[in-house]
Scaffold this active site. Structure first.
Site, PDB file in Angstrom:
ATOM      1  N   ASP A  11       1.324   3.328  -6.046  1.00 49.88           N
ATOM      2  CA  ASP A  11       2.028   4.052  -4.988  1.00 49.88           C
ATOM      3  C   ASP A  11       3.477   3.551  -5.010  1.00 49.88           C
ATOM      4  OD1 ASP A  11       2.432   5.593  -2.627  1.00 49.88           O
ATOM      5  OD2 ASP A  11       2.112   3.805  -1.424  1.00 49.88           O
ATOM      6  N   ASP A  13       6.265   3.819  -1.917  1.00 51.78           N
ATOM      7  CA  ASP A  13       6.691   3.231  -0.643  1.00 51.78           C
ATOM      8  C   ASP A  13       5.650   2.229  -0.153  1.00 51.78           C
ATOM      9  OD1 ASP A  13       9.094   5.144   0.342  1.00 51.78           O
ATOM     10  OD2 ASP A  13       7.558   6.352  -0.642  1.00 51.78           O
ATOM     11  N   ASP A 170      -1.019   1.001  -0.381  1.00 51.25           N
ATOM     12  CA  ASP A 170      -1.041   0.183   0.844  1.00 51.25           C
ATOM     13  C   ASP A 170      -1.624   0.869   2.070  1.00 51.25           C
ATOM     14  OD1 ASP A 170       1.413   1.798   0.848  1.00 51.25           O
ATOM     15  OD2 ASP A 170       1.892   0.728   2.685  1.00 51.25           O
TER      16      ASP A 170
END
Length: 225
Positions: A11, A13, A170
């Site tokens: 991922d 961000d 996250d």
């Protein structure tokens, strides 16, 4: 024994980049336009990975009915593009991890729900991320995470089997997407995990305390061969 990890997808961000300063700044400017106060640090931490919608919803509480969601999003994007990399930084340990993957000849790429035009504007600020062998964004296909198709598409572009690919992200929907794609999902424990989140319940393959923790996983895997 689970399949060995032969490729890694990340991922963006909250996993590779700490984009919170610039994302929050854009959201705060939109909120100020409507006489709302700025986001708290806790709101920023918990919502940056959910993009404009997550940050603005946190700031407004409930977006007032007289405000147009698409207009608010466009205002956010306009502010964000003006200062897309004023405060954004690469997380400590990411460069070491990417160097390890390259030395071990483990292909890696990026699969983010960030729109393509913003991703393309941001990545050149970080030469190490420009080495990604594939970049799939939230609008590359007609579906985005938590749908598994973008992850499967990224694997295909890497020339890797999805059964032998790990995805690092996250938020819970990253792990949902990884499971749906039959990939190993690892939680980026250094990312935007707020107090209300419970990564232990995300059914991940593991929770990484820091980026180098994935090196430990891969080295352990080598020792079992």
């Amino acid at each position: 024994m689970s399949s060995p990890i032969m490729a890694v997808l990340f991922d963006l961000d909250g996993t590779l980049l700490d984009t919170a300063p610039d994302m929050a700044d854009a959201a705060n400017k939109v909120l100020a336009d409507y006489d709302y106060g700025p986001l708290t640090e806790e709101q920023i931490q918990a919502n940056t990975s959910y993009g404009a919608k997550g940050l603005l919803t946190a700031g407004f509480g409930t977006v007032p009915s007289h405000l147009d969601h698409s207009q608010l999003r466009q205002q956010f994007i306009n502010y964000y593009q003006q200062n897309i990399c004023d405060g954004t930084s690469i997380y400590s340990g990411i460069t070491s991890l990417l160097t390890y993957l390259e030395l071990e000849k483990i292909p890696w790429g990026i699969m983010t729900n960030k729109p393509g035009f913003l991703t393309e504007q941001l990545l050149p600020f970080f030469p190490e991320l420009m080495k990604a062998q594939t970049v799939v964004c939230g609008d590359t296909l007609s579906v985005a995470k938590p749908h598994p198709e973008p992850l499967l598409h990224a694997c295909e572009l890497l020339g890797a089997s999805h059964h032998q690919c790990a995805y690092v992200g996250d938020i819970e929907k990253d792990m949902i997407a990884a499971r749906a794609a039959s990939m190993s999902g690892y939680v980026a424990g250094w990312g935007y995990i707020g107090e209300r989140h419970a990564p232990d319940s995300w059914q991940a393959s593991g929770i990484l305390a820091q980026p180098e923790s994935l090196i430990d996983v891969l080295e352990h895997q080598k020792s079992l061969r």
